[in-house]
Write an enzyme that holds these catalytic residues in place. Structure first.
Site, PDB file in Angstrom:
ATOM      1  N   HIS A  72       0.858  -1.180   0.000  1.00 16.52           N
ATOM      2  CA  HIS A  72       0.000   0.000   0.000  1.00 16.52           C
ATOM      3  C   HIS A  72       0.899   1.236   0.000  1.00 16.52           C
ATOM      4  O   HIS A  72       2.053   1.187   0.432  1.00 16.52           O
ATOM      5  CB  HIS A  72      -0.891   0.019   1.240  1.00 16.52           C
ATOM      6  N   GLU A  74       1.083   3.757   1.916  1.00 15.22           N
ATOM      7  CA  GLU A  74       1.633   4.086   3.230  1.00 15.22           C
ATOM      8  C   GLU A  74       2.828   3.192   3.572  1.00 15.22           C
ATOM      9  O   GLU A  74       3.849   3.667   4.076  1.00 15.22           O
ATOM     10  CB  GLU A  74       0.566   3.916   4.323  1.00 15.22           C
ATOM     11  N   CYS A 102      -5.937   1.628   6.039  1.00 19.11           N
ATOM     12  CA  CYS A 102      -6.549   0.377   6.479  1.00 19.11           C
ATOM     13  C   CYS A 102      -5.901  -0.075   7.790  1.00 19.11           C
ATOM     14  O   CYS A 102      -4.975   0.566   8.301  1.00 19.11           O
ATOM     15  CB  CYS A 102      -6.373  -0.694   5.397  1.00 19.11           C
ATOM     16  N   CYS A 105      -2.020  -0.680   7.570  1.00 20.06           N
ATOM     17  CA  CYS A 105      -1.246   0.563   7.516  1.00 20.06           C
ATOM     18  C   CYS A 105      -1.328   1.328   8.834  1.00 20.06           C
ATOM     19  O   CYS A 105      -0.336   1.929   9.269  1.00 20.06           O
ATOM     20  CB  CYS A 105      -1.729   1.417   6.354  1.00 20.06           C
TER      21      CYS A 105
END
Length: 173
Positions: A72, A74, A102, A105
């Site tokens: 992701h 992040e 999410c 993260c």
């Protein structure tokens, strides 16, 4: 490793926090645009800024390109920052991301000791920073971070909705 883009629009130390947050969010938008344009990934971008205003790491979603479910935006930015400073602790930093993080993260930010999170659009399906869950505020954690959501949120949400509309052959909003 992500190729950084120039930080020509980086906010000055004299800018208000709200102005700085918007400027860094626009930087994250540029990263999200790169995800979509170059990799056909869901356009989410993230930039991690140190307490001194320097970019420590940046990234965009790379799940598909890297065949990595953990890639992701992040996580990519946090990994780049850790490698850049030679430490897994990113104390005093602020993470700017175009979509509410999410659970994966959110927990990575807690473990890294990120001081502050600023996100654009809320995620009504998997948001874990005040949306569906609020993992970062759980008092059982040994670290807390400040959260500011909704920064340029309408624009962030529209970008995501238009990406998915295009995938379905529908015109942009």
């Amino acid at each position: 490793m992500v190729d950084p883009i120039p930080v020509s629009g980086a906010p000055s130390a004299l800018a208000s926090q709200a102005d700085a947050d918007e400027a860094w969010m626009r930087h994250a938008f540029a990263l999200a645009d790169r995800a979509e344009r170059e990799f056909d990934e869901i356009p989410v971008g993230a930039v991690l800024v140190g307490g001194d205003g320097r970019v420590l790491g940046e990234g965009w979603n790379r799940n598909i390109a890297d065949h990595d479910p953990s890639a992701h935006a992040e996580i990519v930015a946090l990994r780049q920052a850790g490698a850049a400073i030679g430490n897994h602790r990113l104390v005093g930093s602020t993470l700017y991301v175009t979509l509410e993080p999410c659970a994966m993260c959110a927990m990575a930010m807690i473990h890294a000791r990120v001081a502050r999170l600023v996100y654009g659009a809320p995620d009504p399906k998997t948001g874990a920073c005040g949306g569906v869950f609020d993992l970062v505020a759980d008092p059982r954690h040994n670290h807390r971070l400040q959260v500011r959501g909704g920064v340029l949120g309408e624009e962030a949400g529209l970008r995501l909705r238009n990406y998915f509309r295009a995938k379905r052959g529908r015109p942009p909003l």
